[in-house]
Design an enzyme around this catalytic site. Structure first.
Site, PDB file in Angstrom:
ATOM      1  N   PRO A 163       2.753  -8.334 -15.075  1.00  0.00           N
ATOM      2  CA  PRO A 163       1.698  -8.568 -14.093  1.00  0.00           C
ATOM      3  C   PRO A 163       0.913  -7.324 -13.697  1.00  0.00           C
ATOM      4  CG  PRO A 163       3.871  -8.755 -13.095  1.00  0.00           C
ATOM      5  CD  PRO A 163       4.067  -8.708 -14.576  1.00  0.00           C
ATOM      6  N   ASN A 164      -0.375  -7.531 -13.554  1.00  0.00           N
ATOM      7  CA  ASN A 164      -1.344  -6.538 -13.066  1.00  0.00           C
ATOM      8  C   ASN A 164      -1.679  -5.447 -14.084  1.00  0.00           C
ATOM      9  OD1 ASN A 164      -1.554  -7.771 -10.451  1.00  0.00           O
ATOM     10  ND2 ASN A 164       0.484  -6.998 -10.044  1.00  0.00           N
ATOM     11  N   ARG A 175      -6.839   0.192 -12.034  1.00  0.00           N
ATOM     12  CA  ARG A 175      -5.732   0.019 -11.087  1.00  0.00           C
ATOM     13  C   ARG A 175      -5.098   1.379 -10.771  1.00  0.00           C
ATOM     14  NH1 ARG A 175       0.273  -2.473 -12.445  1.00  0.00           N
ATOM     15  NH2 ARG A 175       1.045  -2.388 -10.304  1.00  0.00           N
ATOM     16  N   TYR A 204      -1.431   5.343 -12.615  1.00  0.00           N
ATOM     17  CA  TYR A 204      -1.270   4.732 -13.943  1.00  0.00           C
ATOM     18  C   TYR A 204      -2.189   5.312 -15.013  1.00  0.00           C
ATOM     19  CZ  TYR A 204       1.417   1.327 -11.279  1.00  0.00           C
ATOM     20  OH  TYR A 204       2.349   0.731 -10.466  1.00  0.00           O
ATOM     21  N   ASN A 229       7.136  -3.722 -20.823  1.00  0.00           N
ATOM     22  CA  ASN A 229       6.808  -3.219 -19.495  1.00  0.00           C
ATOM     23  C   ASN A 229       6.685  -4.434 -18.592  1.00  0.00           C
ATOM     24  OD1 ASN A 229       5.841  -2.214 -17.135  1.00  0.00           O
ATOM     25  ND2 ASN A 229       4.200  -0.983 -18.036  1.00  0.00           N
ATOM     26  N   ALA A 267       6.068  -5.355 -12.022  1.00  0.00           N
ATOM     27  CA  ALA A 267       6.919  -5.547 -10.841  1.00  0.00           C
ATOM     28  C   ALA A 267       8.120  -6.451 -11.121  1.00  0.00           C
ATOM     29  CB  ALA A 267       6.088  -6.114  -9.697  1.00  0.00           C
ATOM     30  N   HIS A 300      11.796  -5.155 -11.228  1.00  0.00           N
ATOM     31  CA  HIS A 300      12.651  -4.953 -10.061  1.00  0.00           C
ATOM     32  C   HIS A 300      13.228  -6.248  -9.504  1.00  0.00           C
ATOM     33  CE1 HIS A 300      10.679  -1.168 -10.588  1.00  0.00           C
ATOM     34  NE2 HIS A 300       9.498  -1.701 -10.312  1.00  0.00           N
ATOM     35  N   ASP A 351      18.073 -12.097 -18.498  1.00  0.00           N
ATOM     36  CA  ASP A 351      18.856 -13.095 -19.237  1.00  0.00           C
ATOM     37  C   ASP A 351      18.198 -13.445 -20.575  1.00  0.00           C
ATOM     38  OD1 ASP A 351      20.655 -13.094 -17.168  1.00  0.00           O
ATOM     39  OD2 ASP A 351      20.220 -15.131 -16.487  1.00  0.00           O
ATOM     40  N   GLU A 373      12.629  -0.502 -22.442  1.00  0.00           N
ATOM     41  CA  GLU A 373      11.888  -0.681 -21.183  1.00  0.00           C
ATOM     42  C   GLU A 373      10.834   0.424 -21.087  1.00  0.00           C
ATOM     43  OE1 GLU A 373      14.529  -0.749 -17.783  1.00  0.00           O
ATOM     44  OE2 GLU A 373      12.865  -0.457 -16.386  1.00  0.00           O
ATOM     45  N   HIS A 399       7.491   2.160 -18.896  1.00  0.00           N
ATOM     46  CA  HIS A 399       6.676   2.257 -17.686  1.00  0.00           C
ATOM     47  C   HIS A 399       5.694   3.404 -17.815  1.00  0.00           C
ATOM     48  CE1 HIS A 399       9.266  -0.573 -15.613  1.00  0.00           C
ATOM     49  NE2 HIS A 399      10.288   0.095 -16.105  1.00  0.00           N
ATOM     50  N   SER A 456       4.250   4.858 -15.093  1.00  0.00           N
ATOM     51  CA  SER A 456       4.684   5.764 -14.031  1.00  0.00           C
ATOM     52  C   SER A 456       6.192   5.976 -14.157  1.00  0.00           C
ATOM     53  CB  SER A 456       4.351   5.152 -12.666  1.00  0.00           C
ATOM     54  OG  SER A 456       5.145   3.990 -12.442  1.00  0.00           O
ATOM     55  N   ARG A 458       9.193   7.015  -7.216  1.00  0.00           N
ATOM     56  CA  ARG A 458       8.256   6.324  -6.313  1.00  0.00           C
ATOM     57  C   ARG A 458       9.002   5.673  -5.139  1.00  0.00           C
ATOM     58  NH1 ARG A 458       4.435   2.752  -9.864  1.00  0.00           N
ATOM     59  NH2 ARG A 458       3.349   2.641  -7.846  1.00  0.00           N
ATOM     60  N   ARG A 483      11.410   0.478  -6.121  1.00  0.00           N
ATOM     61  CA  ARG A 483      11.195   0.550  -7.576  1.00  0.00           C
ATOM     62  C   ARG A 483      12.380   1.182  -8.299  1.00  0.00           C
ATOM     63  NH1 ARG A 483       5.737  -0.812  -8.082  1.00  0.00           N
ATOM     64  NH2 ARG A 483       4.565  -0.170  -6.254  1.00  0.00           N
TER      65      ARG A 483
HETATM   66  C1  DQA Z   1       5.145  -0.177 -13.806  1.00  0.00           C
HETATM   67  C2  DQA Z   1       6.007   0.260 -12.613  1.00  0.00           C
HETATM   68  C3  DQA Z   1       6.316  -0.927 -11.718  1.00  0.00           C
HETATM   69  O1  DQA Z   1       7.098  -0.490 -10.596  1.00  0.00           O
HETATM   70  C4  DQA Z   1       5.047  -1.550 -11.187  1.00  0.00           C
HETATM   71  O2  DQA Z   1       5.337  -2.695 -10.417  1.00  0.00           O
HETATM   72  C5  DQA Z   1       4.072  -1.861 -12.270  1.00  0.00           C
HETATM   73  C6  DQA Z   1       3.885  -0.897 -13.338  1.00  0.00           C
HETATM   74  C7  DQA Z   1       4.702   1.027 -14.664  1.00  0.00           C
HETATM   75  O3  DQA Z   1       4.301   0.812 -15.808  1.00  0.00           O
HETATM   76  O4  DQA Z   1       4.718   2.165 -14.202  1.00  0.00           O
HETATM   77  O5  DQA Z   1       3.376  -2.874 -12.227  1.00  0.00           O
HETATM   78  O6  DQA Z   1       5.916  -1.035 -14.614  1.00  0.00           O
END
Ligand code: DQA
Length: 150
Positions: free
Chosen positions: A13-14, A21, A26, A78, A81, A84, A91, A102, A104, A106, A111, A115
């Site tokens: 998401p996002n 953003r 980021y 990635n 959110a 978390h 699963d 995994e 990210h 950031s 942070r 997170r």
């Molecule tokens: C993220 C870190 C997450 O905590 C955050 O909710 C994101 C982006 C990252 O790529 O740094 O949406 O996954």
């Protein structure tokens, strides 16, 4: 010539808003740019990368669950959110049992406290975080090293 290793790259998401953003957190690269760089890096390394984004947890669960039958050898993830919160994604990764890194942009550990917990980490072989857009390419390098050893 041997068939290319297929890698599925999923962003949650996002992340479709990358570029505008919170660029101080980021970076300025868009997700389309990150995907294009990843596909190009994959070609250099003999891998075919299929990169997708969704805002929906269930869609991530669906894509992960189908990954083995679709011929993918590994996953870059990635979860945004959902990192978390999502036991469902944890699963799904356990169920499909493909190596997953995994990713990210950031460094979540540096942070806000909420997170610092990753629900998916236990289902991943490793994590690349904090290198901005480069996190994706670095994660691909790591995943392909693991796959070449298998
Ligand atoms: C993220 C870190 C997450 O905590 C955050 O909710 C994101 C982006 C990252 O790529 O740094 O949406 O996954």
């Amino acid at each position: 010539m041997a068939a290319a290793v297929r890698v599925l790259c999923l962003s949650g998401p996002n992340l479709q808003l990358l570029g505008t953003r919170e660029p101080e957190v980021y970076g300025k690269a868009t997700l389309a740019e990150i995907h294009a760089r990843l596909v190009a890096r994959g070609r250099e390394l003999g891998a075919e990368v299929d990169a997708r984004q969704t805002n929906h947890e269930g869609t991530l669960v669906d894509w992960i669950g189908e990954a083995r039958a679709s011929g993918f050898a590994g996953i870059l993830l990635n979860p945004g959110a959902y990192t978390h919160t999502s036991i469902a994604i944890h699963d799904a990764l356990k169920a499909v049992s493909l190596p997953c890194v995994e990713v990210h942009l950031s460094n979540p550990d540096a942070r806000e406290p909420f997170r610092r917990r990753s629900r998916v980490a236990r289902a991943c072989i490793g994590r690349v975080a904090g290198f901005g857009a480069d996190s994706y390419a670095l994660a691909l390098d790591g995943l392909l090293r693991v796959l070449s050893r298998a």
